[in-house]
Design a protein around this motif. Structure first.
Motif, PDB file in Angstrom:
ATOM      1  N   LYS A  21       0.846  -1.202   0.046  1.00 29.34           N
ATOM      2  CA  LYS A  21       0.170   0.040  -0.011  1.00 29.34           C
ATOM      3  C   LYS A  21       0.676   1.212  -0.122  1.00 29.34           C
ATOM      4  CE  LYS A  21      -4.213  -1.643   1.802  1.00 29.34           C
ATOM      5  NZ  LYS A  21      -5.368  -1.812   3.014  1.00 29.34           N
ATOM      6  N   GLY A  22       1.913   1.406  -0.845  1.00 25.12           N
ATOM      7  CA  GLY A  22       2.711   2.553  -0.835  1.00 25.12           C
ATOM      8  C   GLY A  22       3.711   2.645   0.180  1.00 25.12           C
ATOM      9  N   TYR A  23       3.988   1.771   0.761  1.00 25.02           N
ATOM     10  CA  TYR A  23       5.021   1.843   2.059  1.00 25.02           C
ATOM     11  C   TYR A  23       5.971   0.538   1.891  1.00 25.02           C
ATOM     12  CZ  TYR A  23       2.197   5.239   4.316  1.00 25.02           C
ATOM     13  OH  TYR A  23       1.782   6.594   4.379  1.00 25.02           O
ATOM     14  N   ASN A  24       7.315   0.622   2.081  1.00 20.31           N
ATOM     15  CA  ASN A  24       8.220  -0.242   1.950  1.00 20.31           C
ATOM     16  C   ASN A  24       8.503  -0.875   3.492  1.00 20.31           C
ATOM     17  OD1 ASN A  24      11.487  -0.716   2.400  1.00 20.31           O
ATOM     18  ND2 ASN A  24      10.582  -1.819   0.573  1.00 20.31           N
ATOM     19  N   PHE A  25       8.274  -2.205   3.729  1.00 26.40           N
ATOM     20  CA  PHE A  25       8.712  -2.607   4.912  1.00 26.40           C
ATOM     21  C   PHE A  25      10.170  -3.145   4.935  1.00 26.40           C
ATOM     22  CE2 PHE A  25       4.252  -2.124   4.852  1.00 26.40           C
ATOM     23  CZ  PHE A  25       3.966  -2.022   6.149  1.00 26.40           C
ATOM     24  N   ASP A  26      10.957  -2.737   5.550  1.00 27.41           N
ATOM     25  CA  ASP A  26      12.284  -3.643   5.668  1.00 27.41           C
ATOM     26  C   ASP A  26      12.493  -4.152   6.992  1.00 27.41           C
ATOM     27  OD1 ASP A  26      15.152  -4.014   5.455  1.00 27.41           O
ATOM     28  OD2 ASP A  26      15.659  -2.078   5.001  1.00 27.41           O
ATOM     29  N   LEU A  27      12.710  -5.537   7.022  1.00 29.53           N
ATOM     30  CA  LEU A  27      12.710  -6.202   8.148  1.00 29.53           C
ATOM     31  C   LEU A  27      13.913  -7.161   8.284  1.00 29.53           C
ATOM     32  CD1 LEU A  27       9.067  -7.805   8.017  1.00 29.53           C
ATOM     33  CD2 LEU A  27       9.637  -5.813   9.167  1.00 29.53           C
ATOM     34  N   ARG A  28      15.049  -6.612   7.546  1.00 26.03           N
ATOM     35  CA  ARG A  28      16.470  -7.254   7.605  1.00 26.03           C
ATOM     36  C   ARG A  28      17.005  -6.920   8.882  1.00 26.03           C
ATOM     37  NH1 ARG A  28      17.713  -4.881   1.601  1.00 26.03           N
ATOM     38  NH2 ARG A  28      16.791  -3.017   2.491  1.00 26.03           N
ATOM     39  N   ARG A  29      16.878  -5.812   9.621  1.00 26.43           N
ATOM     40  CA  ARG A  29      17.517  -5.618  10.724  1.00 26.43           C
ATOM     41  C   ARG A  29      16.782  -4.817  11.590  1.00 26.43           C
ATOM     42  NH1 ARG A  29      22.291  -2.356   8.846  1.00 26.43           N
ATOM     43  NH2 ARG A  29      22.047  -3.158   6.911  1.00 26.43           N
ATOM     44  N   GLY A  30      15.643  -5.455  12.309  1.00 27.75           N
ATOM     45  CA  GLY A  30      14.846  -4.970  13.089  1.00 27.75           C
ATOM     46  C   GLY A  30      13.482  -4.540  12.248  1.00 27.75           C
ATOM     47  N   PHE A  31      12.773  -3.374  12.627  1.00 33.99           N
ATOM     48  CA  PHE A  31      11.981  -2.914  11.724  1.00 33.99           C
ATOM     49  C   PHE A  31      11.974  -1.416  11.246  1.00 33.99           C
ATOM     50  CE2 PHE A  31       7.384  -0.710  11.933  1.00 33.99           C
ATOM     51  CZ  PHE A  31       6.907  -1.296  10.829  1.00 33.99           C
ATOM     52  N   ASN A  32      12.014  -1.352  10.002  1.00 34.72           N
ATOM     53  CA  ASN A  32      12.110  -0.032   9.377  1.00 34.72           C
ATOM     54  C   ASN A  32      10.923   0.088   8.150  1.00 34.72           C
ATOM     55  OD1 ASN A  32      14.605   0.993  10.434  1.00 34.72           O
ATOM     56  ND2 ASN A  32      15.463  -0.818   9.759  1.00 34.72           N
ATOM     57  N   MET A  33      10.575   1.270   8.178  1.00 34.97           N
ATOM     58  CA  MET A  33       9.318   1.516   7.128  1.00 34.97           C
ATOM     59  C   MET A  33       9.837   2.837   6.558  1.00 34.97           C
ATOM     60  SD  MET A  33       5.776   0.868   8.556  1.00 34.97           S
ATOM     61  CE  MET A  33       4.747   1.506   7.264  1.00 34.97           C
ATOM     62  N   ALA A  34       9.353   3.004   5.375  1.00 32.73           N
ATOM     63  CA  ALA A  34       9.336   4.309   4.300  1.00 32.73           C
ATOM     64  C   ALA A  34       8.306   4.418   3.502  1.00 32.73           C
ATOM     65  CB  ALA A  34      10.872   4.297   3.900  1.00 32.73           C
ATOM     66  N   ARG A  35       7.837   5.547   3.167  1.00 37.71           N
ATOM     67  CA  ARG A  35       6.947   5.791   2.360  1.00 37.71           C
ATOM     68  C   ARG A  35       7.613   5.716   0.832  1.00 37.71           C
ATOM     69  NH1 ARG A  35       2.019   6.146   0.634  1.00 37.71           N
ATOM     70  NH2 ARG A  35       1.100   8.024  -0.165  1.00 37.71           N
ATOM     71  N   ILE A  36       6.862   5.073   0.177  1.00 39.41           N
ATOM     72  CA  ILE A  36       7.557   4.812  -1.234  1.00 39.41           C
ATOM     73  C   ILE A  36       7.286   6.040  -1.977  1.00 39.41           C
ATOM     74  CG2 ILE A  36       7.453   3.608  -3.579  1.00 39.41           C
ATOM     75  CD1 ILE A  36       6.564   1.288  -1.852  1.00 39.41           C
ATOM     76  N   ARG A  37       8.343   6.911  -2.644  1.00 39.05           N
ATOM     77  CA  ARG A  37       8.215   7.890  -3.374  1.00 39.05           C
ATOM     78  C   ARG A  37       8.113   7.336  -4.782  1.00 39.05           C
ATOM     79  NH1 ARG A  37       8.558  11.378   0.509  1.00 39.05           N
ATOM     80  NH2 ARG A  37      10.290  11.438   1.898  1.00 39.05           N
ATOM     81  N   VAL A  38       6.972   8.127  -5.634  1.00 34.59           N
ATOM     82  CA  VAL A  38       6.987   7.854  -6.932  1.00 34.59           C
ATOM     83  C   VAL A  38       7.784   8.646  -7.494  1.00 34.59           C
ATOM     84  CG1 VAL A  38       5.500   7.887  -8.932  1.00 34.59           C
ATOM     85  CG2 VAL A  38       4.668   7.136  -6.508  1.00 34.59           C
ATOM     86  N   LYS A  39       8.841   8.163  -8.584  1.00 34.88           N
ATOM     87  CA  LYS A  39       9.671   9.161  -9.292  1.00 34.88           C
ATOM     88  C   LYS A  39       9.048   9.657 -10.521  1.00 34.88           C
ATOM     89  CE  LYS A  39      13.732   6.123  -8.364  1.00 34.88           C
ATOM     90  NZ  LYS A  39      14.455   5.173  -8.705  1.00 34.88           N
ATOM     91  N   SER A  40       9.366  11.156 -10.609  1.00 35.69           N
ATOM     92  CA  SER A  40       8.754  11.673 -11.745  1.00 35.69           C
ATOM     93  C   SER A  40       9.386  11.531 -12.958  1.00 35.69           C
ATOM     94  CB  SER A  40       8.250  13.395 -11.238  1.00 35.69           C
ATOM     95  OG  SER A  40       9.392  13.807 -10.903  1.00 35.69           O
ATOM     96  N   ARG A  41       8.784  11.712 -14.123  1.00 40.22           N
ATOM     97  CA  ARG A  41       9.658  11.513 -15.244  1.00 40.22           C
ATOM     98  C   ARG A  41       9.903  12.965 -15.949  1.00 40.22           C
ATOM     99  NH1 ARG A  41       7.660   6.675 -18.751  1.00 40.22           N
ATOM    100  NH2 ARG A  41       6.989   5.601 -17.253  1.00 40.22           N
TER     101      ARG A  41
END
Length: 156
Positions: free
Chosen positions: A136-156
């Motif tokens: 849902k537009g968020y990146n879940f990074d569980l490699r080292r604990g718990f990290n989240m980030a909003r996915i930014r859409v790249k403009s052309r």
């Protein structure tokens, strides 16, 4: 209405009985459509136990109390994972992110569960979706604990 009451209200086809006639090591037990919850345990444990019993109701077949076979153990594990994902939902984690709730302790308070329950839920998501996944537009990074980030859409 607290999360325990809300969870019970989401399953009107089940009956819920709080009882002090259970050994302390047993948190809850489901028989047919009746869930018995150990009233000798604290609120957070009751919530977690109830989620697992609903997981059993949704996913388990037969009597697995003895966990004598690998299949029984697998069903127990599946019900527990169902409970983790029901209480610690990805949508709820997104809500935490939006509200600035970031530490594991604050996330546990948000979900009204124990910190170990949060880590077990994150391990469940790691098994199900991998160590790094988008939802849902968020990146879940569980490699080292718990990290989240909003996915930014790249403009052309």
């Amino acid at each position: 209405m607290n999360k325990l009451e809300k969870l019970m209200s989401n399953y009107p086809e089940l009956s819920f009985t709080f009882t002090n006639r259970m050994p302390l090591f047993q948190g809850a037990y489901i028989f047919n459509n009746e869930v018995y919850i150990n009233s000798n345990r604290d609120y957070r444990q009751n919530l977690q136990d109830l989620a697992e019993e609903i997981g059993h109701w949704k996913t388990t077949s037969g009597d697995i109390r003895k966990e004598s076979t690998l299949y029984d153990q697998k069903q127990e594990h599946e019900a527990r994972q169902f409970g983790y994902m029901m209480i610690v939902s990805l949508d709820g984690l997104i809500d935490c992110f939006k509200k600035g709730i970031a530490t594991p302790w604050d996330i546990a308070d948000y979900f009204e569960c124990d910190i170990d329950y949060i880590w077990n839920a994150l391990d469940t998501y790691k098994i199900k979706y991998g160590e790094n996944f988008d939802y849902k537009g968020y990146n879940f990074d569980l490699r080292r604990g718990f990290n989240m980030a909003r996915i930014r859409v790249k403009s052309r």
